[in-house]
Design a protein around this motif. Structure first.
Motif, PDB file in Angstrom:
ATOM      1  N   GLY A 228     -33.408  17.880  27.344  1.00  0.00           N
ATOM      2  CA  GLY A 228     -32.598  17.244  28.288  1.00  0.00           C
ATOM      3  C   GLY A 228     -31.256  16.914  27.393  1.00  0.00           C
ATOM      4  N   GLU A 229     -30.942  18.622  25.943  1.00  0.00           N
ATOM      5  CA  GLU A 229     -30.396  17.969  25.202  1.00  0.00           C
ATOM      6  C   GLU A 229     -29.422  19.101  25.261  1.00  0.00           C
ATOM      7  N   GLY A 230     -27.774  18.646  25.443  1.00  0.00           N
ATOM      8  CA  GLY A 230     -26.689  19.588  24.843  1.00  0.00           C
ATOM      9  C   GLY A 230     -26.385  19.653  26.748  1.00  0.00           C
ATOM     10  N   ILE A 231     -27.086  19.108  27.770  1.00  0.00           N
ATOM     11  CA  ILE A 231     -26.680  19.047  29.353  1.00  0.00           C
ATOM     12  C   ILE A 231     -25.309  19.252  29.978  1.00  0.00           C
ATOM     13  N   THR A 232     -24.918  17.450  29.010  1.00  0.00           N
ATOM     14  CA  THR A 232     -23.968  16.879  29.796  1.00  0.00           C
ATOM     15  C   THR A 232     -22.771  17.994  29.013  1.00  0.00           C
ATOM     16  N   GLU A 233     -22.747  18.576  28.057  1.00  0.00           N
ATOM     17  CA  GLU A 233     -21.637  18.904  27.489  1.00  0.00           C
ATOM     18  C   GLU A 233     -21.696  20.553  27.835  1.00  0.00           C
ATOM     19  N   LEU A 234     -22.643  21.061  28.418  1.00  0.00           N
ATOM     20  CA  LEU A 234     -22.712  21.978  29.479  1.00  0.00           C
ATOM     21  C   LEU A 234     -22.488  22.030  30.583  1.00  0.00           C
ATOM     22  N   VAL A 235     -22.268  21.223  31.249  1.00  0.00           N
ATOM     23  CA  VAL A 235     -21.501  21.069  32.772  1.00  0.00           C
ATOM     24  C   VAL A 235     -20.110  20.766  32.821  1.00  0.00           C
ATOM     25  N   ALA A 236     -19.672  20.019  31.836  1.00  0.00           N
ATOM     26  CA  ALA A 236     -18.076  20.090  31.181  1.00  0.00           C
ATOM     27  C   ALA A 236     -17.753  21.601  31.215  1.00  0.00           C
TER      28      ALA A 236
END
Length: 312
Positions: A228-236
């Motif tokens: 689950g690493e980097g998912i929030t940044e990728l969605v942004a």
């Protein structure tokens, strides 16, 4: 309610039935699409492509969960290899997204390629429209594992994400030719592996050589989808690209081009069916084949004459 009304109401069962009707070309399929079409054009379509083993299904699962946390509904079309026995999808992608199947705000459909060589099923565009009409905010299309030439995803998606992983050998090989040009976002998954910095540098070098990317330079993001690493940044980053498309007018331009491609494909399909029905099933076709084999006729003249007769 009939199937169209049920799809518009978001019924999962109706969605499955409608996509099945389109995929198998049932008699009612065209009528369903005609009635649903006025309700399409609202969802943002995100294409995810890359080589086998890049972690596309795992990343799609995590991105869908992130969008659900934002309160958005999600549709997922997972294009799987086709079974040589049944002709259906092998369903490997569905297994990795098992948790999402219980979420009422998510609909997942596996589709077999059925001989299509572009990484997608021939009916992917229609399935996207059905999910769009049902009210899904975001639709993911996950392609079958692709190489360098399977770039049909760019014809179906608003935002195209190319996934790569370090340690596949000749990394440059994976990002040249068509794959480089179609990417709006590069994602290096399994970024906890050795070689991630080298791959990141090679992508940036390839982007430096491409002089056509002036308004939007595809960013290179790193993820470890299994954790689950980097998912929030990728969605942004995806949301940034959506804003860019809208503000620059590219979203409208891309969808216009998509409509042209779909219209040409439909014409090609309908004309092909008509020719098959009127020419090949006729008694003269076999005699023409025999004449060509004997070199009494050439295929080019025969095709020209047949088209003149059929399309006059």
């Amino acid at each position: 309610m009939n199937i169209v009304e049920e799809v518009l109401a978001g019924s999962k069962r109706a969605l499955a039935r409608a996509i099945t009707a389109v995929e198998n070309e049932y008699d009612e399929a065209a009528e369903i699409m005609k009635k649903l079409y006025p309700h399409t054009g609202n969802a943002h379509v995100i294409g995810i492509t890359g080589p086998p083993g890049a972690g596309k299904s795992t990343l799609t699962d995590k991105l869908a969960k992130e969008y659900r946390c934002q309160g958005k509904t999600v549709g997922i079309i997972a294009v799987d290899p086709t079974s040589p026995f049944s002709g259906g999808a092998i369903l490997g992608d569905r297994i990795r997204m098992n948790e999402l199947t219980l979420d009422e705000g998510v609909f997942i459909r596996s589709m077999g390629t059925r001989g299509s060589l572009g990484g997608l099923s021939r009916k992917t565009a229609e399935a996207v429209k059905i999910l769009d009409a049902s009210g899904k905010d975001v639709i993911f299309i996950e392609t079958v594992g692709v190489g360098q030439s399977e770039v049909d995803i760019v014809k179906a998606a608003d935002t195209t994400m190319v996934m790569l992983v370090p340690g596949l050998g000749d990394d440059i090989q994976a990002i040249k030719a068509g794959i480089l040009e179609i990417a709006d976002i590069f994602t290096i998954n399994k970024a906890d592996r050795d070689g991630v910095d080298r791959l990141n540098t090679e992508i940036e070098m390839m982007l430096d050589l491409n002089q056509t990317m002036l308004a939007w330079r595809p960013p290179v993001k790193r993820t470890v989808a299994s954790k689950g690493e980097g998912i929030t940044e990728l969605v942004a980053t995806i949301e940034e690209h959506i804003c860019h498309l809208k503000q620059s007018g590219q979203l409208a331009a891309r969808r216009t081009e998509r409509t042209k491609n779909e219209l040409i494909a439909l014409l090609d399909e309908q004309i092909g069916r008509y020719i098959l029905k009127t020419v090949i099933t006729g008694g003269t076709f076999d005699s023409l084949v025999a004449a060509i084999e004997k070199r009494e006729q050439d295929p080019y003249t025969v095709v020209t004459d047949l088209l003149r007769q059929v399309l006059r």
